[in-house]
Design a protein around this motif. Structure first.
Motif, mmCIF file in Angstrom:
data_model
loop_
_atom_site.group_PDB
_atom_site.id
_atom_site.type_symbol
_atom_site.label_atom_id
_atom_site.label_comp_id
_atom_site.label_asym_id
_atom_site.label_seq_id
_atom_site.Cartn_x
_atom_site.Cartn_y
_atom_site.Cartn_z
ATOM 1 N N UNK A 236 0.842 -1.200 0.000
ATOM 2 C CA UNK A 236 0.000 0.000 0.000
ATOM 3 C C UNK A 236 0.876 1.249 0.000
ATOM 4 N N UNK A 237 0.563 2.167 -0.925
ATOM 5 C CA UNK A 237 1.189 3.489 -1.026
ATOM 6 C C UNK A 237 2.658 3.426 -1.458
ATOM 7 N N UNK A 238 3.130 2.259 -1.853
ATOM 8 C CA UNK A 238 4.513 2.191 -2.320
ATOM 9 C C UNK A 238 4.586 2.610 -3.779
ATOM 10 N N UNK A 239 5.549 3.502 -4.111
ATOM 11 C CA UNK A 239 5.741 3.965 -5.478
ATOM 12 C C UNK A 239 7.216 3.874 -5.822
ATOM 13 N N UNK A 240 7.483 3.247 -6.971
ATOM 14 C CA UNK A 240 8.869 3.086 -7.390
ATOM 15 C C UNK A 240 9.510 4.432 -7.662
ATOM 16 N N UNK A 241 8.784 5.314 -8.369
ATOM 17 C CA UNK A 241 9.295 6.638 -8.733
ATOM 18 C C UNK A 241 8.313 7.677 -8.218
ATOM 19 N N UNK A 242 8.616 8.289 -7.093
ATOM 20 C CA UNK A 242 7.702 9.234 -6.471
ATOM 21 C C UNK A 242 7.382 10.400 -7.398
ATOM 22 N N UNK A 243 8.391 10.961 -8.057
ATOM 23 C CA UNK A 243 8.158 12.116 -8.921
ATOM 24 C C UNK A 243 7.256 11.741 -10.089
ATOM 25 N N UNK A 244 7.498 10.581 -10.689
ATOM 26 C CA UNK A 244 6.688 10.162 -11.820
ATOM 27 C C UNK A 244 5.254 9.888 -11.389
ATOM 28 N N UNK A 245 5.080 9.311 -10.208
ATOM 29 C CA UNK A 245 3.737 9.034 -9.717
ATOM 30 C C UNK A 245 2.952 10.313 -9.520
ATOM 31 N N UNK A 246 3.606 11.367 -9.032
ATOM 32 C CA UNK A 246 2.897 12.634 -8.848
ATOM 33 C C UNK A 246 2.448 13.189 -10.201
ATOM 34 N N UNK A 247 3.286 13.047 -11.206
ATOM 35 C CA UNK A 247 2.937 13.576 -12.517
ATOM 36 C C UNK A 247 1.780 12.821 -13.155
ATOM 37 N N UNK A 248 1.659 11.541 -12.880
ATOM 38 C CA UNK A 248 0.591 10.746 -13.478
ATOM 39 C C UNK A 248 -0.601 10.573 -12.545
ATOM 40 N N UNK A 249 -0.592 11.199 -11.394
ATOM 41 C CA UNK A 249 -1.719 11.098 -10.466
ATOM 42 C C UNK A 249 -1.747 9.803 -9.684
ATOM 43 N N UNK A 250 -0.640 9.078 -9.640
ATOM 44 C CA UNK A 250 -0.611 7.805 -8.946
ATOM 45 C C UNK A 250 -0.668 7.959 -7.440
ATOM 46 N N UNK A 251 -1.389 7.031 -6.799
ATOM 47 C CA UNK A 251 -1.518 7.075 -5.338
ATOM 48 C C UNK A 251 -0.742 5.958 -4.660
ATOM 49 N N UNK A 252 -0.297 4.959 -5.419
ATOM 50 C CA UNK A 252 0.381 3.820 -4.810
ATOM 51 C C UNK A 252 -0.561 2.778 -4.270
ATOM 52 N N UNK A 253 -1.882 2.914 -4.564
ATOM 53 C CA UNK A 253 -2.866 1.952 -4.067
ATOM 54 C C UNK A 253 -3.334 0.985 -5.138
ATOM 55 N N UNK A 254 -3.080 1.298 -6.402
ATOM 56 C CA UNK A 254 -3.629 0.489 -7.487
ATOM 57 C C UNK A 254 -3.207 -0.965 -7.430
ATOM 58 N N UNK A 255 -1.904 -1.221 -7.263
ATOM 59 C CA UNK A 255 -1.434 -2.591 -7.228
ATOM 60 C C UNK A 255 -1.806 -3.291 -5.921
ATOM 61 N N UNK A 256 -1.961 -2.533 -4.855
ATOM 62 C CA UNK A 256 -2.424 -3.127 -3.605
ATOM 63 C C UNK A 256 -3.859 -3.628 -3.755
ATOM 64 N N UNK A 257 -4.690 -2.858 -4.465
ATOM 65 C CA UNK A 257 -6.062 -3.290 -4.741
ATOM 66 C C UNK A 257 -6.053 -4.564 -5.567
ATOM 67 N N UNK A 258 -5.164 -4.621 -6.560
ATOM 68 C CA UNK A 258 -5.046 -5.833 -7.374
ATOM 69 C C UNK A 258 -4.705 -7.039 -6.492
ATOM 70 N N UNK A 259 -3.714 -6.863 -5.631
ATOM 71 C CA UNK A 259 -3.262 -7.967 -4.780
ATOM 72 C C UNK A 259 -4.382 -8.474 -3.875
ATOM 73 N N UNK A 260 -5.081 -7.565 -3.193
ATOM 74 C CA UNK A 260 -6.127 -7.986 -2.268
ATOM 75 C C UNK A 260 -7.302 -8.624 -3.010
ATOM 76 N N UNK A 261 -7.652 -8.091 -4.163
ATOM 77 C CA UNK A 261 -8.749 -8.673 -4.939
ATOM 78 C C UNK A 261 -8.424 -10.103 -5.349
ATOM 79 N N UNK A 262 -7.227 -10.308 -5.871
ATOM 80 C CA UNK A 262 -6.837 -11.636 -6.345
ATOM 81 C C UNK A 262 -6.742 -12.621 -5.182
ATOM 82 N N UNK A 263 -6.182 -12.196 -4.059
ATOM 83 C CA UNK A 263 -6.099 -13.089 -2.904
ATOM 84 C C UNK A 263 -7.488 -13.463 -2.389
ATOM 85 N N UNK A 264 -8.418 -12.517 -2.406
ATOM 86 C CA UNK A 264 -9.779 -12.817 -1.976
ATOM 87 C C UNK A 264 -10.459 -13.824 -2.903
#
Length: 416
Positions: free
Chosen positions: A320-348
């Protein structure tokens, strides 16, 4: 005289031999009927109707531990595979009940699916059903155990992440007030305020989605879902954005596979992977989405081109909230939650999600889900013949299938 006695002896021997064969055939017939009753035992009246209305997952087993009946919930939770109990712990409980005759009720921890390391905690009750059968009931208590831990972590994370956009909105509002007589400055600050408010709304929306995934009863797992339809819906949601960025999305999804779960949640998870791939692809690049069936599982893969992800970041991209490139994430509107949502959905859904990446060659995210178990037929006449038109399972690496849709890799930045 000797010949007369020989005839009598032969006749007597023939009669005895015939009688013996008759007795053997009669015994074989009785044993065959007994074996048939064991192979095809009769379930007590009303059991089918009870399993249909139970909220708990229910399984009825015969004396050989073959599954005679299984509720949709039991199939969806992966308790039954190939008409047998899928977990040795459950088989042991059933054996204990057969040996002692006493009902058993306890809580146990089992793998959520055949892939990944996600677990579920089940409240299991096992008891005799008549003299020959055993009834097993199971309730999923996983969320009750992790709710407190999730709440603590989540509050700490979201408090930290919301701090920046809220502070930005406050400062921009103050700047607008001070520049009230300067139209150019007002427009510039207003534009920036819109960007920050959009980012705040995006974070809030993903927080709500993640909260839903981590809440009790987040998932109804007894609904059959067409995987190809999920892929088509997720791709359609990204068509406009892909066209605006000049990114081609190539799709191969004709698996006819079905899984148990929540279609809307799976669409959101796959949408996040495709959206990430598009957002970080160069103009004119390509994103490949494909589905393959491999043994008892279906794999959905999203492949993109680019410089890939550094090895030290691969183990953390789903946090959750982890971003490889903080500056790039800010430019693209990334929150760092997208892949966490993927992980929890698939595990469920009893599956796992993996990422393959190599610097300079791009990345492939693969969702692996267990195929839906066929319902246990209530009568031999109900057993359907296999669909001759259905494609045979294909054991093939997902990246090989997707790579055919991708040309030479242009440069791409790291993802969330």
């Amino acid at each position: 005289m000797d010949s007369t006695w020989s005839v009598l002896v032969a006749l007597t021997f023939g009669i005895l031999l015939g009688a013996g064969f008759t007795v053997v055939l009669h015994m074989a017939e009785r044993r065959g009927q007994s074996a048939a009753r064991v192979v095809a035992p009769t379930i007590p009246d009303g059991v089918d109707q009870v399993l249909d209305v139970l909220e708990s997952a229910g399984v009825v087993l015969d004396p050989s531990n073959n599954v005679l009946r299984a509720s949709p919930g039991a199939l969806a939770m992966g308790l039954v595979r190939n008409q047998m109990l899928a977990h040795a712990e459950l088989v042991e409980l059933v054996s204990d009940v057969r040996r002692t005759g006493e009902p058993v009720a306890l809580e146990i921890e089992l793998p959520r699916g055949p892939f990944g390391d996600a677990t579920m905690r089940l409240q299991v009750r096992v008891a005799r059903l008549g003299t020959r059968f055993v009834l097993l009931l199971a309730d999923d208590r996983t969320e009750a155990h992790r709710l407190d831990e999730v709440r603590r972590d989540f509050i700490a994370n979201i408090s930290h992440e919301l701090k920046t956009p809220i502070a930005s909105v406050s400062l921009l509002a103050e700047a607008l007030e001070q520049a009230a007589d300067e139209p150019d400055q007002v427009r510039r600050f207003a534009d920036r305020l819109g960007v920050e408010s959009t980012r705040l709304a995006h974070i809030t929306g993903e927080v709500i989605e993640l909260s839903r995934l981590q809440a009790r009863d987040a998932l109804r797992r007894d609904e059959l879902i067409d995987v190809d339809r999920v892929v088509a819906a997720a791709v359609d949601q990204n068509r406009v954005v892909a066209a605006a960025r000049g990114v081609d999305v190539a799709v191969r999804a004709k698996s006819r596979a079905e899984v148990y779960g929540d279609e809307a949640l799976l669409v959101v998870a796959l949408h996040n992977l495709i959206s990430n791939a598009i957002a970080y692809s160069s103009e004119g690049g390509r994103v490949g989405v494909g589905v393959i069936v491999d043994d008892d599982a279906v794999e959905i893969s999203v492949a993109d081109q680019g410089i890939g992800i550094a090895p030290e970041d691969l183990d953390r991209v789903f946090e959750r909230f982890y971003r490889v490139d903080q500056a790039r994430s800010r430019n693209t509107g990334g929150s760092g939650l997208g892949l966490s949502i993927v992980k929890h959905t698939v595990q469920n859904h009893g599956g796992d999600v993996r990422v393959w990446s190599r610097p300079g060659r791009g990345s492939t995210f693969t969702i692996r889900l267990p195929l839906a178990e066929r319902p246990i037929a209530r009568d031999p006449a109900e057993v359907a013949e296999p669909d001759s038109d259905a494609p045979a399972p294909v054991a093939q690496d997902a990246r090989t299938r997707i790579a055919a849709a991708l040309p030479a890799a242009p440069s791409r930045g790291d993802r969330e």
